[in-house]
Design a protein around this motif. Structure first.
Motif, PDB file in Angstrom:
ATOM      1  N   TRP A 396       0.845  -1.192   0.000  1.00 35.67           N
ATOM      2  CA  TRP A 396       0.000   0.000   0.000  1.00 35.67           C
ATOM      3  C   TRP A 396       0.885   1.247   0.000  1.00 35.67           C
ATOM      4  N   GLY A 397       0.778   2.040  -1.033  1.00 36.74           N
ATOM      5  CA  GLY A 397       1.538   3.289  -1.121  1.00 36.74           C
ATOM      6  C   GLY A 397       2.869   3.094  -1.821  1.00 36.74           C
ATOM      7  N   ARG A 398       3.905   2.813  -1.075  1.00 35.97           N
ATOM      8  CA  ARG A 398       5.252   2.694  -1.631  1.00 35.97           C
ATOM      9  C   ARG A 398       5.410   1.364  -2.367  1.00 35.97           C
ATOM     10  N   ARG A 399       6.095   1.417  -3.469  1.00 28.31           N
ATOM     11  CA  ARG A 399       6.471   0.178  -4.141  1.00 28.31           C
ATOM     12  C   ARG A 399       7.621  -0.467  -3.382  1.00 28.31           C
ATOM     13  N   GLN A 413       2.010  -3.247  -6.161  1.00 28.78           N
ATOM     14  CA  GLN A 413       1.796  -1.964  -5.501  1.00 28.78           C
ATOM     15  C   GLN A 413       0.364  -1.502  -5.740  1.00 28.78           C
ATOM     16  N   LYS A 415      -1.884   2.090  -4.851  1.00 34.10           N
ATOM     17  CA  LYS A 415      -1.905   3.425  -4.259  1.00 34.10           C
ATOM     18  C   LYS A 415      -3.302   3.819  -3.804  1.00 34.10           C
ATOM     19  N   ASP A 416      -4.306   3.300  -4.469  1.00 27.49           N
ATOM     20  CA  ASP A 416      -5.690   3.652  -4.183  1.00 27.49           C
ATOM     21  C   ASP A 416      -6.491   2.364  -4.094  1.00 27.49           C
TER      22      ASP A 416
END
Length: 468
Positions: A396-399, A413, A415-416
């Motif tokens: 979640w968020g960062r790869r 990954q 992000k949303d």
């Protein structure tokens, strides 16, 4: 200190480094990123273009390091030892060249001491087992520099051609920078000592053809496979990255903006603990302990890299690696032949073993490597949970390149959460420090914490059941 003792000390340092290669997870973002690209090269069978993602080419670096790392995994399996082993081999080959260089010009004790200094310095020790492009570049620059020296001072055609081959390998390791770092000291030294007859007798035509034969075919094929590579790599990576400290055109990360001249502070760290003895070089040159054409060439080689990057604001401390063999040769010369013999044996042994002994101890203890980028434990936990509670893993968020490497590319990954596939059950990984941001995004799901490792948290999630 006897020659036999020095050989044993060097072998011990190299052996400790070899034994430590598989004891700790992938270290940071760069190491994990390059490791994952090498793994993709191996499993996808694409040996031409390194891949940033499955469908995104990586134009930032040539493939020599990725080739060696992928080959290491092909032979030894997909693990930390296999992917770091090629860097160790590059380092051992560099030590052998250092020893040959100094033994011919000075003596065997100085040669061994130089290899020991190189292998036990901070950057030298780390580079002997790191998944980066710098070890291949450093070896290439060393081979080219030694080949030039043998060719121009002894008329050795075979070693001169080996030097041109080193330039070709350098072009495949990191690009035109390799030619620049070799050409600067070679040309300045030639202008100062003016061995013009020997200079023009170097096998320029055959050598340059050999260099181009080694490197150019890959560049042409890479441009054909992914048009736009040459423009980005030659103009972006080799001009804009150097002159623009906050270059915004980096496709794969962010610029490493640093103050002008910061590379000299990096040198103090890179050469530690031998940095403590660097003042001896001043007295060595002043009292002519380091004199003659040989030490002049080595000094120019040592200075070329930090001087070149002095006015660049976009640097990393690993850029100094090609200069460390030269700094090691200089310091070994002054320690072994200067007027500083009192306590030299005890000091040398303590400095040489300081970091090589600490590294495997720290790796076994593990706490020094408990960092957010180290995702081995979390990935292993997710894989074990698949037997009883299967589900995809999302970062979640960062790869997380390490997460991708340790899950064989299965981790993805997100992000949303609106872009999540319609999975009935899945796993979410998140850094602890990022948990406070956006916790409300988990509200549509029933998420249960499974594990905390390396400052990250693993949740098992499923959609909330609608009320009856």
């Amino acid at each position: 200190m006897t020659t036999r003792t020095l050989w044993l000390l060097l072998i011990a340092i190299l052996g400790l480094r070899l034994a430590s290669l598989g004891l700790y997870p992938l270290m940071d973002t760069s190491e994990a990123r390059y490791a994952e690209m090498a793994r993709k090269m191996l499993v996808l069978g694409n040996w031409v273009t390194p891949l940033f993602q499955v469908d995104v080419p990586f134009w930032g670096k040539p493939p020599l390091s990725f080739w060696s790392q992928a080959l290491g995994m092909k032979l030894l399996g997909i693990n930390e030892f296999a992917i770091r082993f090629p860097a160790w081999l590059f380092h051992v080959a560099s030590c052998l060249l250092i020893i040959r260089f100094a033994r011919e010009q000075v003596d065997e004790k100085t040669a061994l001491l130089a290899a020991i200094i190189f292998s036990s310095s901070t950057l030298g020790l780390l580079s002997a087992g790191v998944v980066l492009t710098d070890p291949a570049l450093s070896f290439s620059v060393l081979l080219a520099s030694y080949g030039f020296w043998r060719g121009i001072t002894q008329g050795d055609r075979r070693w001169a051609l080996a030097g041109f081959a080193g330039l070709g390998l350098g072009l495949l390791a990191k690009g035109p920078l390799a030619v620049v770092l070799v050409a600067i000291p070679a040309l300045i030294w030639t202008l100062c000592y003016r061995p013009w007859r020997a200079f023009w007798r170097l096998p320029w035509i055959t050598g340059l053809l050999l260099m181009l034969l080694i490197a150019v075919p890959w560049y042409l094929i890479a441009e054909q496979r992914t048009p736009g590579f040459l423009d980005y790599f030659l103009v972006g990576e080799h001009w804009k990255r150097y002159v623009v400290s906050d270059w915004a055109g980096d496709l794969y990360g962010s610029a490493h903006a640093r103050p002008i001249g910061a590379i000299w502070l990096d040198l103090l760290l890179a050469f530690f603990p031998w940095t403590l003895l660097l003042p001896a070089l001043y007295f060595g040159f002043r009292r002519s302990a380091l004199s003659g054409r040989y030490y002049a060439f080595i000094a120019l080689w040592a200075l070329a890299t930090p001087v070149f990057f002095t006015f660049s604001g976009n640097i990393l401390w690993t850029y100094l690696l090609p200069s460390l063999p030269a700094w090691s040769l200089l310091l070994a010369g002054v320690l072994n032949h200067g007027p500083w013999r009192t306590g030299k044996t005890v000091t040398g042994l303590s400095l040489a073993l300081l970091l090589p002994v600490w590294l495997p101890i720290a790796a076994i203890d593990g706490r020094a490597f408990d960092r957010p980028n180290n995702q081995r434990d979390l990935a292993n936990a997710w894989q074990q949970l698949q037997a009883s509670k299967p589900g995809n893993l999302y970062y979640w968020g960062r790869r997380s390149y390490a997460g991708e490497f340790y899950t064989n590319g299965q981790a993805r990954q997100v992000k949303d959460f609106s872009t999540l596939p319609d999975d009935p059950r899945f796993y979410i990984a998140r850094r602890e420090r990022d948990l406070k941001r956006g916790l409300q995004a988990l509200q549509p799901f029933n998420c249960v914490e499974q594990l905390r490792a390396s400052q990250s948290v693993l949740f098992r999630c499923e959609p909330l059941k609608p009320p009856a």
